[in-house]
Structures are given as C-alpha cells and as structure tokens.
Design a protein around this motif. Structure first.
Motif, PDB file in Angstrom:
ATOM      1  N   HIS A  36      -7.850  -4.465  -5.104  1.00 54.45           N
ATOM      2  CA  HIS A  36      -7.898  -5.706  -4.328  1.00 54.45           C
ATOM      3  C   HIS A  36      -8.207  -6.893  -5.226  1.00 54.45           C
ATOM      4  O   HIS A  36      -8.669  -6.724  -6.351  1.00 54.45           O
ATOM      5  CB  HIS A  36      -8.954  -5.583  -3.228  1.00 54.45           C
ATOM      6  CG  HIS A  36      -8.504  -4.715  -2.093  1.00 54.45           C
ATOM      7  ND1 HIS A  36      -7.830  -5.210  -1.013  1.00 54.45           N
ATOM      8  CD2 HIS A  36      -8.595  -3.374  -1.899  1.00 54.45           C
ATOM      9  CE1 HIS A  36      -7.536  -4.206  -0.190  1.00 54.45           C
ATOM     10  NE2 HIS A  36      -7.996  -3.080  -0.705  1.00 54.45           N
ATOM     11  N   HIS A  64      -4.133   1.372  -4.667  1.00 52.06           N
ATOM     12  CA  HIS A  64      -4.091  -0.073  -4.865  1.00 52.06           C
ATOM     13  C   HIS A  64      -5.484  -0.634  -5.130  1.00 52.06           C
ATOM     14  O   HIS A  64      -6.472  -0.025  -4.744  1.00 52.06           O
ATOM     15  CB  HIS A  64      -3.491  -0.770  -3.629  1.00 52.06           C
ATOM     16  CG  HIS A  64      -4.352  -0.599  -2.406  1.00 52.06           C
ATOM     17  ND1 HIS A  64      -4.198   0.438  -1.520  1.00 52.06           N
ATOM     18  CD2 HIS A  64      -5.406  -1.321  -1.942  1.00 52.06           C
ATOM     19  CE1 HIS A  64      -5.109   0.348  -0.562  1.00 52.06           C
ATOM     20  NE2 HIS A  64      -5.858  -0.708  -0.786  1.00 52.06           N
ATOM     21  N   MET A 113     -12.073  -4.097   1.999  1.00 50.91           N
ATOM     22  CA  MET A 113     -11.188  -3.391   2.918  1.00 50.91           C
ATOM     23  C   MET A 113     -11.946  -2.227   3.548  1.00 50.91           C
ATOM     24  O   MET A 113     -12.632  -1.483   2.860  1.00 50.91           O
ATOM     25  CB  MET A 113      -9.946  -2.852   2.204  1.00 50.91           C
ATOM     26  CG  MET A 113      -8.931  -2.227   3.180  1.00 50.91           C
ATOM     27  SD  MET A 113      -7.487  -1.486   2.373  1.00 50.91           S
ATOM     28  CE  MET A 113      -8.009   0.217   2.298  1.00 50.91           C
ATOM     29  N   MET A 122     -13.627  -0.439   0.519  1.00 52.10           N
ATOM     30  CA  MET A 122     -13.251  -0.887  -0.818  1.00 52.10           C
ATOM     31  C   MET A 122     -13.826  -2.285  -0.997  1.00 52.10           C
ATOM     32  O   MET A 122     -13.889  -3.064  -0.050  1.00 52.10           O
ATOM     33  CB  MET A 122     -11.723  -0.946  -0.966  1.00 52.10           C
ATOM     34  CG  MET A 122     -11.042   0.414  -0.871  1.00 52.10           C
ATOM     35  SD  MET A 122      -9.236   0.283  -0.833  1.00 52.10           S
ATOM     36  CE  MET A 122      -8.849   0.469  -2.564  1.00 52.10           C
ATOM     37  N   HIS A 162       0.869  -1.180   0.000  1.00 50.41           N
ATOM     38  CA  HIS A 162       0.000   0.000   0.000  1.00 50.41           C
ATOM     39  C   HIS A 162       0.903   1.226   0.000  1.00 50.41           C
ATOM     40  O   HIS A 162       1.962   1.224   0.628  1.00 50.41           O
ATOM     41  CB  HIS A 162      -0.888   0.044   1.242  1.00 50.41           C
ATOM     42  CG  HIS A 162      -1.971  -0.994   1.243  1.00 50.41           C
ATOM     43  ND1 HIS A 162      -2.994  -0.987   2.149  1.00 50.41           N
ATOM     44  CD2 HIS A 162      -2.170  -2.064   0.437  1.00 50.41           C
ATOM     45  CE1 HIS A 162      -3.794  -2.018   1.902  1.00 50.41           C
ATOM     46  NE2 HIS A 162      -3.311  -2.688   0.880  1.00 50.41           N
TER      47      HIS A 162
END
Ligand SMILES: [Cu+2]
Length: 345
Positions: free
Chosen positions: A42, A40, A48, A95, A31
């Motif tokens: 996933h 970033h 997240m 996220m 990150h």
C-alpha cells in the motif's frame, strides 16, 4: 538466435501497445485473485482491513496419483478410513503501510475441520467401532505477522519480498470422540489439529506486471518450520507457486484465472499425545502426510466503492485440484472456494 527473437518481438509489441499503462490502485485487478495473499503493498499511511471466508473440501483418498477406495483402505488392514473432510476458515487481515516500500501485515484465522470416517467390518466386530462417525475441531489457527517489502516498482512491474512468520497460536491438542464412544474423547490425528505448534518462517517473492488490457503475476512462497512442537513433531515444510492472469472489464470489475502448484513434506517425528496407532487409521501416520497438488482457479474482483467510504472490494475465487500426488492413503483436496471483502483507507 531464433530462440531469442520471438520473446523479444513479444516484449517489443507489449511495450508499444501498452506504453500508456500506469499504476492505478483502483483498478480491480490491482489486487491478485482473493486466494493469493501478500500480493500487493500500500501507499504510505494507507490501512486495509480484510475478511476472507475459505472452504476446502476433500472427498477422495489417493496413494500417489491413484484413487484409493474405502474398501481398499480397509483391505490394507486399517480399521478406520477417512471418507471426506471439510475445512472452513474465517480470516481477518490488516495491512498498514508506514512507507511506500514497506507494508506491515497481520492475519488471524478461525478454523473448523469436519471429518467423516468409516470403520471396517472387522473393527466393528472386534472393537465395537461405530460403522460411520464424524470428528470435529474448531478454534483459532496460527496467527501470521510480518511485512511486505517492495524491492522494485515502476509503472508496470512490481517485485515484493514477502517476510512473514506464523506463530503457534493454533491448538495442537484437539480431542473428539472416535470410532468407539466408550473410550471417550481422544487426541485427534494430525490433519484435525488447528496449528503447527512451531514458529514458521514464510518467505516469498511476488512479481506482478500491469498492462492496460490485462495484468499477471507470479508468487513463490515457502512455509519453513523451526524446531519441534510441544507434542514432539514438526509438520512438513510447504512450497507453493502461484501464477495468475487478470482481465479488467470496465472500471470496477476484473476476471482472473490462476494455476497453483503446491508441495509439502511428511511430518518429522510423531505426536506423543496420539494414542491411535498408525495402522488403525492412515491420518495417524506421520509418514502419510506429504504430497503435491496442482489446482486451477477462476475468480473475479469487484471494486464496490472508491471514495469517501474507502476503496471497498468484493472478490470470489473458485478452484479445483486437477492433479494429486500424495503419500497415501491420504485424502486429497478437490475444491477450494475463497470469498473476500477488503476496505482500504
Ligand atoms: Cu491490502
């Protein structure tokens, strides 16, 4: 010829030295430094959640890159001069990756602005202004929604297209008592409002490259306003370039250094709710809001846990603005602190 050889040798050396490098989501530097957002994506199905605390402090006025004192501002005819401002933000983020190439993202900020101001002798004598006073605004800011799309990804390199928008959920009608308490609560100048009042497009590109001993990345992002807000003005567009380098130390820790350059335009139009005159206080002047700044930051990422309890991270970044060029008099940012917690599962 000579111009090409050096970079080529560099690339060749890096490639051989780090050919064993591979993408590793648990690496602390997978990150970006916590002050960078949307760096970033996933893996499919991953979620997240994050919390960030940010503190931005300003304590010096500038005109161009020159420092301007309170007495300079009073001498220029302003009745009131801003002394300092502190902006603190709590931000919740989420996220979710419906696929390996697309990650959806949402951010909800809560903002508190505190400003200290000083009145000129003339304003104190003629308008019953308090010598010193503070104003405050606090509440939900603009919610950001959108997606991060992976344009390219291999063992080493990742290129992400940032496609976010900002919704006008933050108030642009914040009021507080000003220099003269007899006048009651008044509509506050531009920097004390909590949102832009417009739908803003936030396009960007993020490139990151991972090596076994370090990683680096660069991100360019814009904030493009659309239309006018309900009070008849549009905040200036913003452009930001971030470049960082990070060095893993052990399996769970990484140190980072980051340079950031930001440019933002003046306000277009003017706030029709604002009764303060632009010649009373510089913050009420829509033509004294643009600027540029360059900042340097150091930080760390720490992987707290990586297992049944999810991938948990703690990160901190501290930065200082090293160069200002502001339409002024305008308060310049001096220090920026970001603290964050992230959990992915
Ligand atoms: Cu994430």
């Amino acid at each position: 010829m000579k111009r090409l050889t050096l970079p080529l040798i560099g690339v060749a050396l890096l490639t051989t030295a780090h050919s064993a490098a591979h993408a590793d989501a648990t690496r602390a530097d997978s990150h970006a430094p916590i002050g960078v957002m949307g760096d970033h994506t996933h893996a499919q199905g991953e979620v997240m959640l994050s919390y960030r605390y940010m503190d931005m402090s300003m304590d010096q006025n500038y005109a161009g890159s020159q420092k301007v004192s309170t007495s300079d501002i009073h001498a220029a005819g302003y009745g009131v001069a801003p002394q300092s401002m502190d902006m603190t933000m709590h931000m919740l983020g989420a996220m979710y990756a419906p696929s390996d190439t697309l990650t959806l993202m949402a951010m909800l900020p809560h903002i508190t602005n505190d400003m200290s101001l000083r009145s000129s002798m003339m304003a104190q004598n003629m308008m019953n202004a308090r010598p010193r006073f503070t104003t405050e605004s606090s509440g939900i800011g603009d919610v950001k929604l959108g997606g991060l799309y992976q344009l390219h990804s291999d063992d080493k390199n990742t290129l992400i297209f940032n496609a976010m928008i900002s919704l006008p959920t933050g108030s642009i009608d914040e009021q507080d008592t000003m220099a003269n308490p007899m006048m009651g609560e008044m509509h506050m100048p531009y920097p004390m409002q909590l949102g832009s009042g417009t739908v803003d497009l936030l396009p960007g590109l993020t490139f990151t490259q991972k090596h076994s001993r370090y990683s680096w990345g660069s991100q360019i992002k814009a904030t493009l306003r659309t239309g006018d807000n309900d009070n008849g003005y549009t905040l200036g567009d913003r452009y930001r370039l971030n470049t960082w380098i990070a060095k893993p130390i052990g399996h769970r820790f990484s140190l980072s250094g980051r340079a950031s350059f930001e440019h933002w335009d003046n306000i277009d139009g003017s706030d029709k709710q604002l009764t303060l005159m632009p010649n009373m206080v510089p913050t009420a002047d829509p033509k004294l809001r643009g600027g540029e700044q360059t900042s340097l930051h150091v930080g760390f990422n720490y992987v707290l846990a990586d297992g049944d309890t999810g991938n948990q991270r703690l990160a901190l970044e501290w930065g200082e603005v090293v160069a200002h060029d502001l339409k002024g008099p305008q308060l310049g940012t001096s220090k920026i602190l970001t603290l964050g917690y992230q959990i992915a599962f």
